[in-house]
Design an enzyme around this catalytic site. Structure first.
Site, PDB file in Angstrom:
ATOM      1  N   TYR A 134       0.097  -0.057  10.644  1.00 49.55           N
ATOM      2  CA  TYR A 134      -0.254  -0.453   9.278  1.00 49.55           C
ATOM      3  C   TYR A 134       0.902  -0.137   8.334  1.00 49.55           C
ATOM      4  CZ  TYR A 134      -2.840  -0.713   4.863  1.00 49.55           C
ATOM      5  OH  TYR A 134      -3.261  -1.033   3.592  1.00 49.55           O
TER       6      TYR A 134
ATOM      7  N   SER B 165       0.837  -1.196   0.000  1.00 40.84           N
ATOM      8  CA  SER B 165       0.000   0.000   0.000  1.00 40.84           C
ATOM      9  C   SER B 165       0.872   1.245   0.000  1.00 40.84           C
ATOM     10  CB  SER B 165      -0.885   0.015   1.256  1.00 40.84           C
ATOM     11  OG  SER B 165      -1.528   1.259   1.430  1.00 40.84           O
TER      12      SER B 165
END
Length: 326
Positions: A184, A158
């Site tokens: 994350y 990501s």
């Protein structure tokens, strides 16, 4: 002439005219969103797709269209149980696949979680690092012998890797205050570094690895976001974009989001994508760590593709899971 794809390309567009008959592929996270669409697109073009999911009942319902499109396209689809937050489940899954002895042409490590509350996997790892990175690290390395020459690994990462580099001294937030997006970011950086190190180890036998950013898509990945959290994040991104003279952020559709993983795994030349980070169906430029960027900017942070850093993460990951992988 090579077809040029971009941010708006869909899975069907990148696979137009491509036959995957005779190919066997593994996709993790096939109970929702990108995993379902990725499996559907590959099976619809003739591939035998093994879909891995934690909740098999949910996955069975979610993949009805996958099976229908596989039947029409000459492909096959089957499910296997996999809980990435439980290394016992990961090892059982790998053992089952190895016992079958059937080779893979493509492994797409798609499953993951985002911005979870602070917690731990069954093995005591911080939830996001343990699920997104360590679970896939063990699974992929345990089945690496099934990846035949010409095979590829695609790790779904990501642009969120820009939130944080991995912290090899405190991966479980034992000394660091927990922040869900820092966690994350660490896990998504780890996905990229794992691809870099895996590619370095296996390219001599014709197996390559890449990491991809699918783009911003509204899927179940956002389920831990608080009410109004997505809207607030988009507003911040658009402020950054405006300051940089860039257009406003736009969400991708799920077929657009799954396209880059499919492109990197089954369409692009292996030598082009191997060892790299890709987005919008192309290899991304490396952005210096000190250069200001927004989440809508293209590029991968230098720390996420540094070979020495990738090797350090590999060694740390082996220590954490208690296994050595050649």
């Amino acid at each position: 002439m090579t077809q040029i794809f971009g941010a708006g390309s869909t899975t069907e567009e990148v696979l137009s005219g491509v036959s995957l008959k005779g190919k066997r592929m593994l996709v993790t996270g096939v109970s929702a969103g990108l995993g379902v669409e990725t499996a559907r697109a590959l099976a619809a073009h003739g591939a035998h797709v093994v879909g891995a999911a934690r909740n098999l009942e949910k996955a069975e319902h979610a993949t009805t269209q996958v099976r229908a499109d596989a039947a029409r396209g000459g492909g096959r689809f089957e499910l296997v149980a996999l809980d990435l937050a439980d290394l016992g489940s990961v090892r059982t899954c790998a053992d089952k696949l190895n016992a079958a002895g059937l080779p893979f042409d493509l492994v797409i490590a798609n499953a993951g979680v985002m911005a979870t509350p602070f917690g731990h996997t069954k093995d005591g790892f911080e939830t996001q690092f343990g699920t997104n990175h360590l679970g896939h690290f063990v699974l992929v390395n345990r089945i690496a012998g099934l990846m035949r020459p010409g095979a590829r690994l695609v790790n779904v990462s990501s642009a969120g890797h820009r939130f944080a580099d991995v912290d090899l001294k405190d991966p479980n937030f034992e000394q660091t205050p927990y922040d869900p997006f820092i966690a994350y970011g660490r896990s998504k950086t780890a996905n990229i570094l794992f691809a870099v190190a895996f590619d370095a180890r296996h390219r001599a036998r014709g197996v390559r690895a890449a990491a991809v950013h699918p783009g911003g898509i509204l899927t179940e990945l956002t389920r831990y976001m608080p009410a109004g959290g997505i809207e607030a994040m988009v507003a911040r991104i658009n402020e950054q974009a405006a300051a940089a003279g860039q257009p406003p952020f736009q969400f991708k559709t799920i077929p657009q989001g799954a396209a880059t993983a499919v492109w990197a795994g089954a369409v692009a030349e292996a030598g082009v994508v191997g060892g790299h980070y890709c987005e919008d169906c192309h290899v991304s430029p490396v952005v210096p760590d000190d250069q200001a960027v927004s989440l809508v900017s293209a590029g991968v942070r230098a720390y996420a593709v540094d070979p020495a850093h990738a090797e350090a993460l590999w060694a740390k990951s082996e220590d954490m899971v208690g296994e050595k992988f050649s």
